[in-house]
Design a protein around this motif. Structure first.
Motif, mmCIF file in Angstrom:
data_model
loop_
_atom_site.group_PDB
_atom_site.id
_atom_site.type_symbol
_atom_site.label_atom_id
_atom_site.label_comp_id
_atom_site.label_asym_id
_atom_site.label_seq_id
_atom_site.Cartn_x
_atom_site.Cartn_y
_atom_site.Cartn_z
ATOM 1 N N ILE A 38 37.513 59.237 35.879
ATOM 2 C CA ILE A 38 37.883 60.448 36.634
ATOM 3 C C ILE A 38 37.154 61.652 36.029
ATOM 4 N N ARG A 39 37.098 61.708 34.685
ATOM 5 C CA ARG A 39 36.395 62.817 34.020
ATOM 6 C C ARG A 39 34.923 62.836 34.434
ATOM 7 N N GLN A 40 34.245 61.684 34.277
ATOM 8 C CA GLN A 40 32.794 61.647 34.527
ATOM 9 C C GLN A 40 32.468 61.810 36.005
ATOM 10 N N SER A 42 34.285 63.108 38.457
ATOM 11 C CA SER A 42 34.638 64.431 39.013
ATOM 12 C C SER A 42 33.617 65.475 38.566
ATOM 13 N N GLN A 43 33.155 65.395 37.318
ATOM 14 C CA GLN A 43 32.162 66.354 36.826
ATOM 15 C C GLN A 43 30.803 66.118 37.479
ATOM 16 N N HIS A 44 30.549 64.854 37.812
ATOM 17 C CA HIS A 44 29.328 64.516 38.552
ATOM 18 C C HIS A 44 29.403 65.157 39.948
ATOM 19 N N ALA A 45 30.575 65.032 40.568
ATOM 20 C CA ALA A 45 30.760 65.631 41.912
ATOM 21 C C ALA A 45 30.629 67.154 41.847
ATOM 22 N N HIS A 46 31.237 67.767 40.833
ATOM 23 C CA HIS A 46 31.124 69.230 40.670
ATOM 24 C C HIS A 46 29.644 69.620 40.525
ATOM 25 N N SER A 47 28.909 68.805 39.780
ATOM 26 C CA SER A 47 27.478 69.112 39.574
ATOM 27 C C SER A 47 26.715 69.105 40.893
ATOM 28 N N GLU A 48 27.055 68.155 41.745
ATOM 29 C CA GLU A 48 26.379 68.068 43.051
ATOM 30 C C GLU A 48 26.681 69.323 43.880
ATOM 31 N N SER A 111 27.069 70.059 35.440
ATOM 32 C CA SER A 111 25.841 69.979 34.659
ATOM 33 C C SER A 111 25.282 71.359 34.284
ATOM 34 N N SER A 112 24.980 71.493 33.011
ATOM 35 C CA SER A 112 24.499 72.769 32.439
ATOM 36 C C SER A 112 23.291 73.327 33.182
ATOM 37 N N ILE A 113 22.481 72.450 33.730
ATOM 38 C CA ILE A 113 21.208 72.871 34.349
ATOM 39 C C ILE A 113 21.416 73.889 35.458
ATOM 40 N N HIS A 210 31.535 60.305 23.833
ATOM 41 C CA HIS A 210 31.954 59.279 24.807
ATOM 42 C C HIS A 210 31.018 58.073 24.889
ATOM 43 N N THR A 211 29.791 58.218 24.436
ATOM 44 C CA THR A 211 28.786 57.186 24.731
ATOM 45 C C THR A 211 29.181 55.801 24.246
ATOM 46 N N ALA A 212 29.653 55.675 23.012
ATOM 47 C CA ALA A 212 29.937 54.335 22.466
ATOM 48 C C ALA A 212 30.954 53.598 23.337
HETATM 49 N N1 3HC Z 1 26.234 69.734 31.124
HETATM 50 C C1 3HC Z 1 27.560 69.963 30.942
HETATM 51 N N2 3HC Z 1 28.358 69.205 30.125
HETATM 52 C C2 3HC Z 1 27.764 68.169 29.503
HETATM 53 C C3 3HC Z 1 26.387 67.848 29.660
HETATM 54 C C4 3HC Z 1 25.625 68.698 30.516
HETATM 55 N N3 3HC Z 1 24.317 68.500 30.720
HETATM 56 N N4 3HC Z 1 26.115 66.760 28.903
HETATM 57 C C5 3HC Z 1 27.262 66.401 28.302
HETATM 58 N N5 3HC Z 1 28.242 67.256 28.653
HETATM 59 C C6 3HC Z 1 29.627 67.241 28.176
HETATM 60 C C7 3HC Z 1 30.341 65.984 28.587
HETATM 61 O O1 3HC Z 1 30.938 66.145 29.880
HETATM 62 C C8 3HC Z 1 31.404 65.873 27.499
HETATM 63 O O2 3HC Z 1 32.420 66.834 27.717
HETATM 64 P P1 3HC Z 1 33.868 66.385 28.302
HETATM 65 O O3 3HC Z 1 34.452 65.389 27.307
HETATM 66 O O4 3HC Z 1 34.640 67.658 28.392
HETATM 67 O O5 3HC Z 1 33.593 65.758 29.650
HETATM 68 C C9 3HC Z 1 30.656 66.375 26.256
HETATM 69 O O6 3HC Z 1 29.593 67.206 26.742
HETATM 70 C C10 3HC Z 1 30.122 65.240 25.388
HETATM 71 O O7 3HC Z 1 29.030 64.637 26.062
HETATM 72 P P2 3HC Z 1 28.925 63.045 26.160
HETATM 73 O O8 3HC Z 1 27.484 62.690 26.225
HETATM 74 O O9 3HC Z 1 29.740 62.397 25.079
HETATM 75 O O10 3HC Z 1 29.644 62.824 27.558
HETATM 76 P P3 3HC Z 1 29.342 61.697 28.643
HETATM 77 O O11 3HC Z 1 29.418 60.338 28.022
HETATM 78 O O12 3HC Z 1 30.206 61.990 29.796
HETATM 79 O O13 3HC Z 1 27.780 61.907 29.027
HETATM 80 C C11 3HC Z 1 26.618 62.638 31.008
HETATM 81 C C12 3HC Z 1 27.394 63.073 29.742
HETATM 82 C C13 3HC Z 1 25.311 61.952 30.582
HETATM 83 C C14 3HC Z 1 26.306 63.860 31.867
HETATM 84 C C15 3HC Z 1 27.505 61.645 31.759
HETATM 85 O O14 3HC Z 1 28.741 62.274 32.015
HETATM 86 C C16 3HC Z 1 26.910 61.174 33.080
HETATM 87 O O15 3HC Z 1 26.030 60.342 33.094
HETATM 88 N N6 3HC Z 1 27.430 61.705 34.205
HETATM 89 C C17 3HC Z 1 27.006 61.231 35.526
HETATM 90 C C18 3HC Z 1 25.735 61.892 35.997
HETATM 91 C C19 3HC Z 1 25.876 63.392 36.086
HETATM 92 O O16 3HC Z 1 26.931 63.941 36.090
HETATM 93 N N7 3HC Z 1 24.748 64.073 36.157
HETATM 94 C C20 3HC Z 1 24.782 65.520 36.218
HETATM 95 C C21 3HC Z 1 23.722 66.002 37.113
HETATM 96 S S1 3HC Z 1 24.031 65.559 38.777
HETATM 97 C C22 3HC Z 1 22.678 66.161 39.529
HETATM 98 O O17 3HC Z 1 21.773 66.592 38.906
HETATM 99 C C23 3HC Z 1 22.670 66.073 40.996
HETATM 100 C C24 3HC Z 1 21.283 66.103 41.574
HETATM 101 O O18 3HC Z 1 21.392 65.720 42.922
HETATM 102 C C25 3HC Z 1 20.657 67.453 41.485
#
Ligand code: 3HC
Length: 316
Positions: A38-40, A42-48, A111-113, A210-212
């Motif tokens: 749900i965390r990953q 939902s944050q992926h959806a927010h990023s979109e 996503s920070s970007i 979270h990676t491990a």
């Molecule tokens: N921006 C914001 N937060 C980030 C981040 C980033 N670039 N990278 C990591 N974080 C956060 C994580 O959410 C986590 O915080 P939380 O516990 O509060 O959720 C913390 O930093 C530690 O990072 P971890 O690497 O341990 O966390 P994850 O295992 O979740 O890995 C991730 C981060 C690689 C982004 C993973 O969540 C993931 O693969 N998510 C799915 C893909 C995704 O969300 N991509 C984002 C871009 S989508 C996009 O670009 C759409 C396109 O159409 C334009």
């Protein structure tokens, strides 16, 4: 539930994961697995959804009708990806309203970007080429994620991301082959988006909390650093092909390893942006809050219509 019963359930669950048997919504799963998804997701959806904003900024300023139509199609795709992924969180029991409220309250990340400004048309190229390029690197392995609905959503999303990446690279190639001013605009966009694109993959593996566990549960199939390295190895030759320079003085190809070595990422900047102190964080979240307020009348009308339709059906 007795401890020994839970232990058996957890063993059977991990055995399914280890044997690449997909976990489906009605299957038993550890609470922590559900919460991580749900965390990953939902944050992926927010990023979109938030990712639509920087690009939406250039739809009315596209240089011609073709570029406008392509950018419109891309931004519309991102909306669809977001809705797809919000639906995937609902299969885990998440409430859509609560999920979106978490974004608006700042509790949830995206996503920070997307917290960097889009200052020129070339940024549309850099975003498609680099941001969607990085997203593809990260999302293709998610097609093999252990959770069924997420993996299946990613198959459709990745097909559309490929179009996003190509249209972005085509913009950069066109500008790089254009006038000196156009090439300079493309180089400036690469300079501003290169390092934030590397940050998309998350912190170094040693810093990732979270990676491990996500690798053990096969939510992640590769670590953050592995995917980041893949992205660099693929993207640097593309930049060279169109005569642009990656803004990293430490970048060099290692003949022994077959990989590019690159400079240190500015992790202070990364964590500042993740914590909400990036150039556009406030603007992005305010825009999402306003979109929800502005859309209230639509939701109320749809709810009233559905209620009236239900009454009419009961009366007939
Ligand atoms: N921006 C914001 N937060 C980030 C981040 C980033 N670039 N990278 C990591 N974080 C956060 C994580 O959410 C986590 O915080 P939380 O516990 O509060 O959720 C913390 O930093 C530690 O990072 P971890 O690497 O341990 O966390 P994850 O295992 O979740 O890995 C991730 C981060 C690689 C982004 C993973 O969540 C993931 O693969 N998510 C799915 C893909 C995704 O969300 N991509 C984002 C871009 S989508 C996009 O670009 C759409 C396109 O159409 C334009």
């Amino acid at each position: 539930m007795k401890e020994e019963d839970r232990a058996i359930l957890e063993q059977n669950f991990q055995a399914k994961i280890d044997n690449d048997i997909r976990i489906e919504p009605n299957d038993w799963m550890p609470d922590a697995y559900r919460e991580t998804l749900i965390r990953q997701i939902s944050q992926h959806a927010h990023s979109e959804i938030v990712g639509m904003l920087p690009e939406g900024n250039w739809i009315t300023r596209a240089p011609n009708l073709r570029r406008k139509a392509v950018l419109l199609a891309k931004v519309q795709d991102e909306a669809g990806h977001g809705l797809y992924l919000y639906s995937a969180t609902e299969t885990l029991g998440a409430d859509r309203e609560d999920t979106i409220d978490d974004l608006h309250s700042g509790k949830a990340k995206y996503s920070s970007i997307f917290n960097y400004p889009t200052l020129s048309w070339a940024d549309m190229g850099a975003i498609g080429w680099l941001v969607d390029g990085a997203a593809i690197m990260n999302q293709v392995p998610l097609c093999r994620c252990s959770y069924g609905p997420y993996a299946r959503a990613m198959v459709r999303v990745c097909k559309e991301e490929s179009f996003h990446q190509r249209q972005g690279f085509e913009i950069m190639m066109t500008l790089a082959k254009g006038s000196p001013e156009q090439k300079a605009m493309a180089q400036d966009a690469l300079n501003r988006f290169w390092w934030p694109a590397l940050m998309m993959f998350g912190p170094n593996d040693a810093e990732s909390k979270h990676t491990a566990q996500s690798m053990k549960w096969k939510i992640k199939r590769h670590t953050n650093d592995e995917l980041r390295q893949q992205f660099v190895d693929v993207t640097v030759p593309q930049a060279e092909l169109i005569g642009l320079t990656v803004p990293d003085p430490d970048l060099k190809f290692n003949e022994q390893t077959g990989h590019y070595e690159y400079g240190e990422i500015n992790w202070d900047e990364f964590w500042q942006v993740v914590k909400g102190n990036g150039p556009c964080n406030k603007e992005r979240v305010d825009a999402r809050r306003k979109a929800k307020e502005d859309g209230l009348w639509v939701r109320e009308a749809a709810t009233a219509y559905a209620a009236k339709k239900k009454l009419r059906k009961q009366a007939s």
